[in-house]
Scaffold this motif. Structure first.
Motif, short mmCIF file in Angstrom:
data_model
loop_
_atom_site.label_atom_id
_atom_site.label_comp_id
_atom_site.label_asym_id
_atom_site.label_seq_id
_atom_site.Cartn_x
_atom_site.Cartn_y
_atom_site.Cartn_z
N VAL A 167 2.22 -56.53 -47.25
CA VAL A 167 3.35 -57.22 -47.87
C VAL A 167 3.53 -56.76 -49.31
O VAL A 167 2.64 -56.12 -49.90
CB VAL A 167 3.14 -58.76 -47.84
N HIS A 168 4.67 -57.11 -49.87
CA HIS A 168 4.92 -56.89 -51.30
C HIS A 168 3.99 -57.80 -52.10
O HIS A 168 3.68 -58.92 -51.67
CB HIS A 168 6.39 -57.21 -51.61
N GLU A 170 4.43 -59.77 -54.39
CA GLU A 170 4.98 -61.09 -54.71
C GLU A 170 5.31 -61.92 -53.47
O GLU A 170 5.85 -63.03 -53.59
CB GLU A 170 6.23 -60.92 -55.59
N HIS A 171 4.99 -61.40 -52.31
CA HIS A 171 5.20 -62.14 -51.06
C HIS A 171 4.22 -63.32 -51.01
O HIS A 171 3.11 -63.25 -51.55
CB HIS A 171 4.98 -61.20 -49.88
N HIS A 172 4.61 -64.40 -50.34
CA HIS A 172 3.74 -65.59 -50.32
C HIS A 172 2.42 -65.32 -49.61
O HIS A 172 1.41 -65.95 -49.93
CB HIS A 172 4.48 -66.77 -49.66
N ALA A 174 0.67 -62.69 -49.95
CA ALA A 174 -0.17 -61.87 -50.83
C ALA A 174 -1.26 -62.69 -51.50
O ALA A 174 -2.24 -62.13 -52.00
CB ALA A 174 0.70 -61.19 -51.89
N GLU A 187 8.71 -64.03 -39.89
CA GLU A 187 8.69 -62.89 -40.79
C GLU A 187 9.44 -61.70 -40.18
O GLU A 187 9.21 -61.36 -39.02
CB GLU A 187 7.25 -62.46 -41.08
N VAL A 229 8.53 -51.93 -47.21
CA VAL A 229 7.80 -53.10 -47.69
C VAL A 229 7.90 -53.20 -49.21
O VAL A 229 8.07 -54.30 -49.77
CB VAL A 229 6.32 -53.04 -47.24
N ARG A 232 10.81 -54.93 -50.25
CA ARG A 232 10.83 -56.32 -49.78
C ARG A 232 11.76 -56.52 -48.59
O ARG A 232 12.37 -57.59 -48.43
CB ARG A 232 11.23 -57.27 -50.92
N THR A 235 7.72 -57.22 -43.51
CA THR A 235 6.26 -57.18 -43.46
C THR A 235 5.81 -56.14 -42.45
O THR A 235 6.37 -56.05 -41.35
CB THR A 235 5.71 -58.57 -43.06
N ARG A 253 0.13 -55.23 -51.05
CA ARG A 253 -0.98 -56.14 -50.79
C ARG A 253 -1.31 -56.08 -49.31
O ARG A 253 -0.43 -56.21 -48.45
CB ARG A 253 -0.60 -57.57 -51.18
#
Length: 292
Positions: A167-168, A170-172, A174, A187, A229, A232, A235, A253
């Motif tokens: 994931v990026h 800043e993704h939740h 992560a 997702e 990814v 953003r 995933t 991440r």
């Protein structure tokens, strides 16, 4: 001369083109055409015909192809045993991720020890690689899957490899240390093409968890997946060896996937059980087993 003609026939059948076969073998197209004509005269049948995909084997050609590959492989084995060494071509079938991220530095080391060996890497799906090794058009295969078993092939596990949800930063997801397949509910997924073993594994795990996978994008190229990814767009799900650099730099991440009770994935080297391995090919196995 017949074996020379058979080699040309196999190359045309593999590449679908007289021109490309000639380029690979160092022949003019007219020479390739003449050799195929001679081979058809010897066997008394048309062996190749034109289709929308280029030149393809006829019914007679398809019947001849496995015998041709067998004869060429036996000639090479005889040459290796008699000479006590290896100076020919070493063909490795490998899935795209391993060809890009696992093989290069190992092949570089091996080539330094055996400079006279011509190395040829043929990317493909796992099924294609297994078929190529069984059919002797590849000396070795490199696959990534749960432990593979076959009556015809040796499957040598080289390394167990973890799988990651990617994931990026800043993704939740992560922020978590690990995640089960259920964490991917809703997702948008960015996955490899159909036929990829770990794609199939993830989709099956999601279905077993009662989820309907939301596949938004598919890429045949891993760099495309990672760039998506980073933007953003969704995933991804990738093996550790394919994202080592991004993990170190923090660009992406990687969250370990937890799926209790499931067998692990391994990088595996496959080759025929009946293959007589000269010292140079046995040493290739040793190079593949080195962890660095």
């Amino acid at each position: 001369m017949e074996l020379t003609y058979l080699r040309t026939f196999c190359e045309v059948a593999s590449l679908g083109s007289y021109t490309r076969a000639g380029e690979r073998l160092g022949y003019a197209q007219s020479t390739v055409t003449a050799q195929i004509a001679k081979l058809e005269e010897i066997y008394g049948a048309v062996l190749l015909e034109r289709s929308g995909r280029g030149m393809v084997p006829t019914f007679a050609g398809r019947n001849l192809l496995p015998y041709a590959r067998e004869m060429l492989a036996l000639r090479e084995e005889a040459r290796e045993i008699i000479s006590g060494g290896y100076k020919g071509q070493l063909t490795i079938g490998a899935i795209e991720t391993l060809a890009a991220y696992y093989l290069p530095h190992r092949l570089h080391r091996y080539r330094g020890r055996y400079p006279e060996i011509q190395l040829r890497v043929e990317p493909g799906s796992e099924a294609e690689i297994i078929a190529a090794v069984k059919g002797k058009s590849a000396d070795f295969g490199l696959i990534f899957d749960k432990p593979y078993e076959s009556e015809e092939l040796v499957s040598l596990p080289l390394r167990q490899e973890p799988m990651y949800i990617v994931v990026h930063p800043e993704h939740h997801l992560a922020k978590v240390d690990s995640a089960a397949p259920s964490a991917l509910a809703g997702e948008p997924l960015i996955l490899t093409e159909e036929g990829c073993t770990y794609r199939q594994y993830l989709l099956q795990a999601l279905k077993q968890a009662g989820m309907s996978p939301q596949v938004d994008m598919e890429f045949g190229n891993l760099e495309g997946i990672k760039q998506a990814v980073r933007h953003r767009w969704g995933t991804a799900f990738l093996p550790g060896y394919a994202i080592e650099e991004e993990r170190r730099s923090g660009v992406l991440r990687a969250v370990p996937l937890t799926n209790d009770g499931e067998e692990a994935f391994y990088i595996q080297l496959i080759y025929r059980k009946d293959r007589r391995l000269p010292a140079a090919l046995a040493d290739f196995i040793v190079h593949m087993q080195e962890q660095q």
